[in-house]
Design a protein around this motif. Sequence first.
Motif, PDB file in Angstrom:
ATOM      1  N   LEU A 323       0.813  -1.217   0.000  1.00 45.46           N
ATOM      2  CA  LEU A 323       0.000   0.000   0.000  1.00 45.46           C
ATOM      3  C   LEU A 323       0.847   1.268   0.000  1.00 45.46           C
ATOM      4  O   LEU A 323       0.465   2.274  -0.623  1.00 45.46           O
ATOM      5  CB  LEU A 323      -0.937  -0.009   1.209  1.00 45.46           C
ATOM      6  N   GLN A 324       1.980   1.253   0.661  1.00 46.41           N
ATOM      7  CA  GLN A 324       2.823   2.457   0.677  1.00 46.41           C
ATOM      8  C   GLN A 324       3.402   2.740  -0.708  1.00 46.41           C
ATOM      9  O   GLN A 324       3.459   3.888  -1.139  1.00 46.41           O
ATOM     10  CB  GLN A 324       3.946   2.300   1.711  1.00 46.41           C
ATOM     11  N   GLN A 325       3.821   1.693  -1.397  1.00 39.86           N
ATOM     12  CA  GLN A 325       4.330   1.890  -2.754  1.00 39.86           C
ATOM     13  C   GLN A 325       3.207   2.320  -3.685  1.00 39.86           C
ATOM     14  O   GLN A 325       3.411   3.139  -4.595  1.00 39.86           O
ATOM     15  CB  GLN A 325       4.974   0.602  -3.274  1.00 39.86           C
ATOM     16  N   ALA A 326       1.994   1.797  -3.457  1.00 40.65           N
ATOM     17  CA  ALA A 326       0.837   2.224  -4.248  1.00 40.65           C
ATOM     18  C   ALA A 326       0.597   3.716  -4.064  1.00 40.65           C
ATOM     19  O   ALA A 326       0.381   4.456  -5.033  1.00 40.65           O
ATOM     20  CB  ALA A 326      -0.402   1.428  -3.848  1.00 40.65           C
ATOM     21  N   LEU A 327       0.650   4.184  -2.819  1.00 45.76           N
ATOM     22  CA  LEU A 327       0.469   5.617  -2.558  1.00 45.76           C
ATOM     23  C   LEU A 327       1.519   6.445  -3.288  1.00 45.76           C
ATOM     24  O   LEU A 327       1.214   7.514  -3.826  1.00 45.76           O
ATOM     25  CB  LEU A 327       0.566   5.894  -1.059  1.00 45.76           C
ATOM     26  N   ALA A 328       2.749   5.973  -3.300  1.00 47.02           N
ATOM     27  CA  ALA A 328       3.819   6.712  -3.968  1.00 47.02           C
ATOM     28  C   ALA A 328       3.516   6.866  -5.455  1.00 47.02           C
ATOM     29  O   ALA A 328       3.671   7.951  -6.032  1.00 47.02           O
ATOM     30  CB  ALA A 328       5.162   5.998  -3.767  1.00 47.02           C
ATOM     31  N   HIS A 329       3.045   5.801  -6.088  1.00 50.13           N
ATOM     32  CA  HIS A 329       2.710   5.877  -7.512  1.00 50.13           C
ATOM     33  C   HIS A 329       1.498   6.772  -7.755  1.00 50.13           C
ATOM     34  O   HIS A 329       1.482   7.575  -8.698  1.00 50.13           O
ATOM     35  CB  HIS A 329       2.446   4.477  -8.069  1.00 50.13           C
ATOM     36  N   PHE A 330       0.484   6.650  -6.903  1.00 47.57           N
ATOM     37  CA  PHE A 330      -0.709   7.479  -7.089  1.00 47.57           C
ATOM     38  C   PHE A 330      -0.377   8.963  -6.915  1.00 47.57           C
ATOM     39  O   PHE A 330      -0.911   9.814  -7.635  1.00 47.57           O
ATOM     40  CB  PHE A 330      -1.804   7.060  -6.106  1.00 47.57           C
ATOM     41  N   ASN A 331       0.501   9.275  -5.985  1.00 45.96           N
ATOM     42  CA  ASN A 331       0.888  10.675  -5.794  1.00 45.96           C
ATOM     43  C   ASN A 331       1.718  11.192  -6.960  1.00 45.96           C
ATOM     44  O   ASN A 331       1.624  12.368  -7.321  1.00 45.96           O
ATOM     45  CB  ASN A 331       1.652  10.832  -4.475  1.00 45.96           C
ATOM     46  N   ARG A 332       2.506  10.327  -7.583  1.00 46.88           N
ATOM     47  CA  ARG A 332       3.216  10.738  -8.797  1.00 46.88           C
ATOM     48  C   ARG A 332       2.232  11.021  -9.919  1.00 46.88           C
ATOM     49  O   ARG A 332       2.398  11.989 -10.674  1.00 46.88           O
ATOM     50  CB  ARG A 332       4.203   9.644  -9.223  1.00 46.88           C
ATOM     51  N   ALA A 333       1.220  10.182 -10.034  1.00 50.44           N
ATOM     52  CA  ALA A 333       0.187  10.419 -11.046  1.00 50.44           C
ATOM     53  C   ALA A 333      -0.513  11.750 -10.792  1.00 50.44           C
ATOM     54  O   ALA A 333      -0.760  12.533 -11.714  1.00 50.44           O
ATOM     55  CB  ALA A 333      -0.821   9.270 -11.041  1.00 50.44           C
ATOM     56  N   LEU A 334      -0.816  12.018  -9.530  1.00 50.63           N
ATOM     57  CA  LEU A 334      -1.508  13.259  -9.172  1.00 50.63           C
ATOM     58  C   LEU A 334      -0.651  14.479  -9.434  1.00 50.63           C
ATOM     59  O   LEU A 334      -1.165  15.539  -9.847  1.00 50.63           O
ATOM     60  CB  LEU A 334      -1.906  13.209  -7.689  1.00 50.63           C
ATOM     61  N   ALA A 335       0.650  14.367  -9.248  1.00 48.46           N
ATOM     62  CA  ALA A 335       1.552  15.490  -9.514  1.00 48.46           C
ATOM     63  C   ALA A 335       1.552  15.870 -10.992  1.00 48.46           C
ATOM     64  O   ALA A 335       1.769  17.031 -11.351  1.00 48.46           O
ATOM     65  CB  ALA A 335       2.968  15.142  -9.056  1.00 48.46           C
ATOM     66  N   ILE A 336       1.277  14.892 -11.858  1.00 47.75           N
ATOM     67  CA  ILE A 336       1.255  15.142 -13.298  1.00 47.75           C
ATOM     68  C   ILE A 336      -0.102  15.661 -13.751  1.00 47.75           C
ATOM     69  O   ILE A 336      -0.196  16.561 -14.593  1.00 47.75           O
ATOM     70  CB  ILE A 336       1.615  13.857 -14.068  1.00 47.75           C
ATOM     71  N   ASP A 337      -1.187  15.115 -13.189  1.00 49.35           N
ATOM     72  CA  ASP A 337      -2.544  15.472 -13.635  1.00 49.35           C
ATOM     73  C   ASP A 337      -3.486  15.478 -12.428  1.00 49.35           C
ATOM     74  O   ASP A 337      -3.754  14.443 -11.836  1.00 49.35           O
ATOM     75  CB  ASP A 337      -3.032  14.473 -14.678  1.00 49.35           C
ATOM     76  N   LYS A 338      -3.975  16.684 -12.081  1.00 51.92           N
ATOM     77  CA  LYS A 338      -4.873  16.831 -10.933  1.00 51.92           C
ATOM     78  C   LYS A 338      -6.333  16.913 -11.354  1.00 51.92           C
ATOM     79  O   LYS A 338      -7.180  17.334 -10.573  1.00 51.92           O
ATOM     80  CB  LYS A 338      -4.499  18.074 -10.131  1.00 51.92           C
TER      81      LYS A 338
END
Length: 390
Positions: A323-338
């Motif tokens: 789950l922590q690695q999942a959060l890291a990827h989701f936050n990277r996605a969010l940084a690109i497109d909000k």
Amino acid sequence: MNHFTKQHTFWLVLIFTFMLTACQSAPTVKHVSGPIFDDEAFPSAKHISIESEKDIFRLDKEARTYVQQTVGHIQDPIERTETLARSIFKRLNFDLLYRGDANTTANETFHNRAANCLSLSIMTYALANEADLSVRFQDIQIPEYWTRREGVSLLNGHINLQIIPQARSTNSFYLYKRGYQIDFDPQTQKKHFPRKILSKNQVIAMFYNNKGADALINNERDLAYAYFSAALKVEPNFDSALVNLGFLYRVSKLFDLAERVYLMALASSPDNLTAWENLAYLYAYSNKPEQSAEILARVESKRLRNPYYHLDLGRRDYDSGDLQQALAHFNRALAIDKTRHEIFFALAKTYFALGEVAETERYLKKAKRTAKNMQEKELYQGKLDLLSRS
């Protein structure tokens, strides 16, 4: 996704995704020749009945009557086009459930309460033809976008329709070149993605490809082979069907054939990252680690600015329990497109799994706020209501 949703009109490509760090150039694809079909490996496929072009686009009497009652009395081409489009969207909004695996013909889609958007486009094409309107499909060149189903990543494409009003009478002259766009994903209308005209055969091949992907997900390999073969007999260079056929060959341990069809896909479409990725996975499986690493490094370097790449990786980590690695990827996605509700929902779902209720609620509210239509907003509100009662 319950009632009609203006989602991606898609064809499916089965893929594996890797996370890498290096960046190297891809190998040159050499000319590939030889047979790509192996009927003996899938003996039941020859007994499977595949929908014909007529089957795919046919409308029964009830559907044809619907068109005539809706626009049959209208002579003005623009008014006829606008009236038909409004009627279709009104009917869908009230009567239809969106389901990604509902790959149905025009007539089935008209009568069913479930469909996906490729099916909706096929149905709309058939209805517009019945209304004496000139209609054509367009391929919209969207960035790579994945969804997950049964633990498999599916790469989605997008098409829409262009209707050009025409006068009914041959004695009339009517000029209207621009036409109308009918698109079941409002996001693509807001962004100016490149587009190209698709032939009817190309759309038929997409239909077969989707049916084959559904069959493969369900481990019905002979059925999958029948549909992928049908797609490639209609459109021999359809790279998505070639990639999926290669996937089928790989899981069936037909490694030489898998490599051949992947290379043929790349010869047709050298920038197809999914074909490169699947080829790399085959090489890793076939004990060719250097070739695999070289290809995968290039693929990742090209995907780093795609939010859906990180979203897909995060979903994979979520499924595996990291789950922590999942959060890291989701936050990277969010940084690109909000602006994408899918990213906010992925974060909410992960925080819920971590037991962080406040963060779950915060991201569910953001998902609802960025959702494209009322169906999705209602879905997120329902989850918020459940959360408040827990």
